[in-house]
Design a protein around this motif. Structure first.
Motif, PDB file in Angstrom:
ATOM      1  N   VAL A 185      31.153   3.887 -34.420  1.00 35.19           N
ATOM      2  CA  VAL A 185      31.662   3.977 -33.321  1.00 35.19           C
ATOM      3  C   VAL A 185      31.454   3.072 -31.650  1.00 35.19           C
ATOM      4  CG1 VAL A 185      32.743   6.019 -32.009  1.00 35.19           C
ATOM      5  CG2 VAL A 185      33.061   6.576 -34.127  1.00 35.19           C
ATOM      6  N   TRP A 186      30.424   3.858 -31.533  1.00 27.62           N
ATOM      7  CA  TRP A 186      29.251   3.573 -30.071  1.00 27.62           C
ATOM      8  C   TRP A 186      29.439   2.239 -29.948  1.00 27.62           C
ATOM      9  CZ3 TRP A 186      25.187   0.991 -30.200  1.00 27.62           C
ATOM     10  CH2 TRP A 186      23.971   1.086 -30.883  1.00 27.62           C
ATOM     11  N   PHE A 187      29.094   1.677 -31.435  1.00 27.14           N
ATOM     12  CA  PHE A 187      28.488   0.020 -30.708  1.00 27.14           C
ATOM     13  C   PHE A 187      30.316  -0.956 -30.105  1.00 27.14           C
ATOM     14  CE2 PHE A 187      29.061  -4.333 -32.320  1.00 27.14           C
ATOM     15  CZ  PHE A 187      27.756  -4.959 -31.229  1.00 27.14           C
ATOM     16  N   PRO A 188      31.563  -0.154 -31.597  1.00 31.01           N
ATOM     17  CA  PRO A 188      32.821  -1.175 -30.429  1.00 31.01           C
ATOM     18  C   PRO A 188      33.364  -0.196 -29.519  1.00 31.01           C
ATOM     19  CG  PRO A 188      33.223  -0.419 -32.544  1.00 31.01           C
ATOM     20  CD  PRO A 188      31.279   0.165 -32.309  1.00 31.01           C
ATOM     21  N   ALA A 189      32.310   1.158 -28.652  1.00 39.67           N
ATOM     22  CA  ALA A 189      32.822   1.327 -27.799  1.00 39.67           C
ATOM     23  C   ALA A 189      32.330   0.498 -26.478  1.00 39.67           C
ATOM     24  CB  ALA A 189      32.747   2.711 -28.019  1.00 39.67           C
ATOM     25  N   GLY A 190      30.951   0.020 -26.912  1.00 39.97           N
ATOM     26  CA  GLY A 190      30.031  -0.250 -25.754  1.00 39.97           C
ATOM     27  C   GLY A 190      30.468  -1.768 -25.403  1.00 39.97           C
ATOM     28  N   LEU A 191      31.375  -2.872 -26.723  1.00 36.37           N
ATOM     29  CA  LEU A 191      31.700  -3.841 -26.558  1.00 36.37           C
ATOM     30  C   LEU A 191      33.061  -3.714 -25.932  1.00 36.37           C
ATOM     31  CD1 LEU A 191      31.372  -5.239 -29.859  1.00 36.37           C
ATOM     32  CD2 LEU A 191      30.164  -5.918 -28.020  1.00 36.37           C
ATOM     33  N   TYR A 192      34.060  -3.015 -25.728  1.00 38.35           N
ATOM     34  CA  TYR A 192      34.886  -2.961 -24.287  1.00 38.35           C
ATOM     35  C   TYR A 192      34.476  -2.545 -23.634  1.00 38.35           C
ATOM     36  CZ  TYR A 192      39.546  -1.209 -23.209  1.00 38.35           C
ATOM     37  OH  TYR A 192      41.236  -0.774 -22.395  1.00 38.35           O
ATOM     38  N   LEU A 193      33.065  -1.617 -22.883  1.00 34.92           N
ATOM     39  CA  LEU A 193      33.306  -1.232 -21.845  1.00 34.92           C
ATOM     40  C   LEU A 193      33.098  -2.964 -21.099  1.00 34.92           C
ATOM     41  CD1 LEU A 193      30.686   2.301 -22.221  1.00 34.92           C
ATOM     42  CD2 LEU A 193      33.428   2.095 -21.316  1.00 34.92           C
ATOM     43  N   TYR A 194      32.130  -3.481 -22.008  1.00 33.37           N
ATOM     44  CA  TYR A 194      31.722  -4.838 -21.536  1.00 33.37           C
ATOM     45  C   TYR A 194      32.626  -6.057 -21.005  1.00 33.37           C
ATOM     46  CZ  TYR A 194      26.100  -4.601 -22.559  1.00 33.37           C
ATOM     47  OH  TYR A 194      25.210  -4.557 -22.586  1.00 33.37           O
ATOM     48  N   ALA A 195      34.093  -5.739 -22.040  1.00 33.19           N
ATOM     49  CA  ALA A 195      34.677  -6.636 -22.063  1.00 33.19           C
ATOM     50  C   ALA A 195      35.951  -6.320 -20.721  1.00 33.19           C
ATOM     51  CB  ALA A 195      36.205  -5.657 -23.527  1.00 33.19           C
ATOM     52  N   THR A 196      35.297  -4.808 -20.326  1.00 36.59           N
ATOM     53  CA  THR A 196      36.360  -4.936 -19.345  1.00 36.59           C
ATOM     54  C   THR A 196      35.871  -4.264 -18.199  1.00 36.59           C
ATOM     55  OG1 THR A 196      35.414  -1.928 -19.760  1.00 36.59           O
ATOM     56  CG2 THR A 196      37.626  -2.879 -20.419  1.00 36.59           C
ATOM     57  N   GLY A 197      33.952  -5.241 -17.906  1.00 37.41           N
ATOM     58  CA  GLY A 197      33.880  -5.448 -16.838  1.00 37.41           C
ATOM     59  C   GLY A 197      32.282  -4.211 -16.537  1.00 37.41           C
ATOM     60  N   GLU A 198      32.765  -3.321 -17.440  1.00 45.89           N
ATOM     61  CA  GLU A 198      32.322  -2.118 -16.913  1.00 45.89           C
ATOM     62  C   GLU A 198      30.570  -2.481 -17.206  1.00 45.89           C
ATOM     63  OE1 GLU A 198      33.266   1.875 -17.115  1.00 45.89           O
ATOM     64  OE2 GLU A 198      35.955   1.631 -17.573  1.00 45.89           O
ATOM     65  N   TRP A 199      29.520  -3.108 -17.080  1.00 41.04           N
ATOM     66  CA  TRP A 199      28.451  -3.499 -17.119  1.00 41.04           C
ATOM     67  C   TRP A 199      27.960  -2.400 -17.698  1.00 41.04           C
ATOM     68  CZ3 TRP A 199      28.007  -9.062 -20.229  1.00 41.04           C
ATOM     69  CH2 TRP A 199      28.899  -9.277 -19.638  1.00 41.04           C
ATOM     70  N   VAL A 200      27.177  -1.926 -16.503  1.00 39.13           N
ATOM     71  CA  VAL A 200      26.827  -0.343 -16.549  1.00 39.13           C
ATOM     72  C   VAL A 200      26.340   0.334 -17.579  1.00 39.13           C
ATOM     73  CG1 VAL A 200      25.579   1.025 -15.068  1.00 39.13           C
ATOM     74  CG2 VAL A 200      25.811  -1.050 -13.948  1.00 39.13           C
ATOM     75  N   SER A 201      27.963   0.579 -17.631  1.00 38.67           N
ATOM     76  CA  SER A 201      27.916   1.412 -18.654  1.00 38.67           C
ATOM     77  C   SER A 201      27.824   1.391 -20.157  1.00 38.67           C
ATOM     78  CB  SER A 201      29.877   2.571 -18.285  1.00 38.67           C
ATOM     79  OG  SER A 201      30.266   2.710 -17.220  1.00 38.67           O
ATOM     80  N   ALA A 202      27.763   0.321 -20.210  1.00 38.32           N
ATOM     81  CA  ALA A 202      28.295  -0.769 -21.322  1.00 38.32           C
ATOM     82  C   ALA A 202      27.044  -0.744 -22.085  1.00 38.32           C
ATOM     83  CB  ALA A 202      28.963  -1.841 -21.986  1.00 38.32           C
ATOM     84  N   THR A 203      25.991  -1.592 -20.549  1.00 40.89           N
ATOM     85  CA  THR A 203      24.694  -0.991 -21.205  1.00 40.89           C
ATOM     86  C   THR A 203      23.947  -0.114 -21.069  1.00 40.89           C
ATOM     87  OG1 THR A 203      24.525  -2.575 -19.840  1.00 40.89           O
ATOM     88  CG2 THR A 203      22.345  -1.906 -20.354  1.00 40.89           C
ATOM     89  N   VAL A 204      24.330   1.126 -20.485  1.00 41.12           N
ATOM     90  CA  VAL A 204      23.651   2.598 -21.249  1.00 41.12           C
ATOM     91  C   VAL A 204      23.947   3.146 -22.161  1.00 41.12           C
ATOM     92  CG1 VAL A 204      23.674   5.068 -20.320  1.00 41.12           C
ATOM     93  CG2 VAL A 204      23.512   2.849 -18.656  1.00 41.12           C
ATOM     94  N   LEU A 205      25.280   2.970 -22.964  1.00 40.68           N
ATOM     95  CA  LEU A 205      26.056   3.490 -23.777  1.00 40.68           C
ATOM     96  C   LEU A 205      25.158   2.350 -25.193  1.00 40.68           C
ATOM     97  CD1 LEU A 205      27.708   5.128 -25.754  1.00 40.68           C
ATOM     98  CD2 LEU A 205      29.793   3.107 -25.317  1.00 40.68           C
ATOM     99  N   MET A 206      25.116   1.080 -25.274  1.00 43.12           N
ATOM    100  CA  MET A 206      24.335   0.567 -25.605  1.00 43.12           C
ATOM    101  C   MET A 206      22.789   0.782 -26.396  1.00 43.12           C
ATOM    102  SD  MET A 206      26.855  -1.668 -27.302  1.00 43.12           S
ATOM    103  CE  MET A 206      27.763  -3.586 -27.076  1.00 43.12           C
ATOM    104  N   ALA A 207      22.443   0.861 -24.689  1.00 52.10           N
ATOM    105  CA  ALA A 207      20.288   1.444 -24.936  1.00 52.10           C
ATOM    106  C   ALA A 207      20.118   2.882 -25.597  1.00 52.10           C
ATOM    107  CB  ALA A 207      20.136   1.098 -23.872  1.00 52.10           C
ATOM    108  N   TYR A 208      21.541   4.128 -24.859  1.00 49.05           N
ATOM    109  CA  TYR A 208      21.573   4.786 -25.505  1.00 49.05           C
ATOM    110  C   TYR A 208      22.053   5.257 -26.939  1.00 49.05           C
ATOM    111  CZ  TYR A 208      22.192   9.733 -25.670  1.00 49.05           C
ATOM    112  OH  TYR A 208      22.551  11.253 -25.512  1.00 49.05           O
ATOM    113  N   GLY A 209      22.608   4.395 -27.495  1.00 48.43           N
ATOM    114  CA  GLY A 209      22.822   4.685 -28.842  1.00 48.43           C
ATOM    115  C   GLY A 209      22.442   3.803 -29.747  1.00 48.43           C
ATOM    116  N   ALA A 210      21.120   2.372 -29.703  1.00 50.14           N
ATOM    117  CA  ALA A 210      20.885   2.333 -30.333  1.00 50.14           C
ATOM    118  C   ALA A 210      19.744   2.902 -30.439  1.00 50.14           C
ATOM    119  CB  ALA A 210      20.062   0.077 -29.694  1.00 50.14           C
ATOM    120  N   ILE A 211      18.579   3.373 -29.161  1.00 47.75           N
ATOM    121  CA  ILE A 211      17.808   4.346 -29.050  1.00 47.75           C
ATOM    122  C   ILE A 211      17.128   5.546 -29.590  1.00 47.75           C
ATOM    123  CG2 ILE A 211      15.769   4.378 -27.552  1.00 47.75           C
ATOM    124  CD1 ILE A 211      16.523   1.996 -25.636  1.00 47.75           C
ATOM    125  N   ILE A 212      18.922   6.787 -28.864  1.00 52.72           N
ATOM    126  CA  ILE A 212      18.440   7.698 -29.227  1.00 52.72           C
ATOM    127  C   ILE A 212      18.753   7.727 -30.117  1.00 52.72           C
ATOM    128  CG2 ILE A 212      19.231   9.604 -28.147  1.00 52.72           C
ATOM    129  CD1 ILE A 212      16.778   8.261 -25.951  1.00 52.72           C
TER     130      ILE A 212
END
Length: 348
Positions: free
Chosen positions: A256-283
């Motif tokens: 769930v969270w990985f495709p959501a992060g890719l979509y945020l990157y695709a829509t230009g929301e780089w900060v939110s996408a990076t936060v989601l990817m890092a949060y998902g992978a680490i936390i």
């Protein structure tokens, strides 16, 4: 000769009657299974009440069930209600076109053109893949949304199953020790072996249910929180889906969270996408990598790869109940073979 014939006839009758009774109970297997799980998990609490309140079978069982209802069943009902409401809202947005999976995937394709280049190099037409993926996403999204409607429509059936489960759990808590002794007396396997198998059943059921549910709750709560923080639609719905998917070791919530992060990157929301990817992978990932081996693998004494394959296989065969049944069957398989090696092959 006659005695031997009578014995065989009786054993045949015993098998036939047992199978017939099993078929009669088939519609209630899920309720029976979870009643056994509740009794196994909360039996230590029942024993504690017996120690401090004395031998009051009915009262102790009722108090244990009341505690179970308070900390498990009632929160699950409230969560299911909220899940259905968000699922209905998602379905309405999909049906009205407010959410368009086709547009979302086109944005992903435009943001990551390297994917098309790699497909062409391997002789695959990107347009065919895109159409298939878009069709699959639309079907899957609407299926999930409609399933939430089905859950809402089947509330009465769910409540009946819940009532049957709690009713049976009461008697299992009250008379569990007596039932266990009767089963040991009836089964012709050998008392020591039966005791060992019952102990393994209790150990694995407690570890699997408590461990997997704790991991699911933690990952679902963490995922829903970050979705809410990043203002992603339907955070509770996605949190519950992540909780269910987290029952699958290793991948789970990342679906769930990985495709959501890719979509945020695709829509230009780089900060939110990076936060989601890092949060998902680490936390979120850390919750799975740390909690699951401690709560599931260590207590069941099963290797991580056995837990993984038995969980996925169990879910594919038995649905949601399979996340307990799969590891349970695997643990009993290993226990039975250990008994065989010890008792029949003189293995240490």
């Amino acid at each position: 000769m006659r005695e031997q014939l009578e014995r065989r006839a009786f054993l045949l009758l015993l098998a036939a009657v047992t199978l017939a009774f099993g078929f009669i109970l088939e519609p209630f297997w899920s309720s029976i299974f979870w009643a056994c799980a509740v009794a196994v998990i909360f039996f230590p609490l029942q024993s504690l009440l017996v120690r401090y309140w004395g031998h009051r079978p009915n009262t102790n069982a009722l108090v244990t069930l009341a505690i179970c209802m308070t900390i498990v069943v009632i929160p699950v009902i409230f969560l299911t209600t909220a899940f259905v409401q968000e699922g209905i809202l998602l379905y309405q947005r999909l049906d009205s076109g407010d959410i368009d999976p086709r547009e979302m995937l086109i944005k992903l394709r435009d943001a990551f053109p390297i994917i098309d280049e790699l497909l062409v190099e391997f002789g695959i037409n990107p347009n065919d893949i895109r159409d298939q993926v878009i069709s699959g996403v639309q079907v899957t999204s609407k299926f999930l949304a409609k399933e939430t409607l089905t859950i809402g429509q089947n509330t009465f059936g769910f409540l009946i199953s819940l009532a049957l489960m709690m009713y049976l759990a009461f008697f299992l808590l009250r008379d569990g020790q007596t039932i266990k002794e009767l089963m040991i007396k009836a089964l012709p396997i050998g008392d020591d072996r039966e005791q060992a198998l019952f102990a393994k059943f209790v150990e694995v059921t407690r570890a699997t249910v408590k461990g997997n549910l704790v991991v699911a709750i933690v990952q679902g709560a963490l995922g829903g929180f970050i979705f809410w923080l990043l203002d992603i639609p339907a955070p509770l719905l996605w949190g519950v889906i992540m909780a269910f998917l987290s029952l699958i070791p290793a991948v789970g919530a990342a679906l769930v969270w990985f495709p959501a992060g890719l979509y945020l990157y695709a829509t230009g929301e780089w900060v939110s996408a990076t936060v989601l990817m890092a949060y998902g992978a680490i936390i979120i990932g850390l919750a799975d990598n740390v909690l699951r081996p401690i709560l599931v693998g260590r207590d069941t004494k099963l290797p991580d790869y056995v837990v993984l394959f038995s969980t996925i296989g169990g879910i594919s065969l038995f649905g949601i109940n399979g996340f307990v049944i799969g590891p349970l069957v695997a643990a009993l398989f290993m226990a039975v073979w250990q008994i065989f090696m010890t008792d029949f092959n003189d293995a240490p």
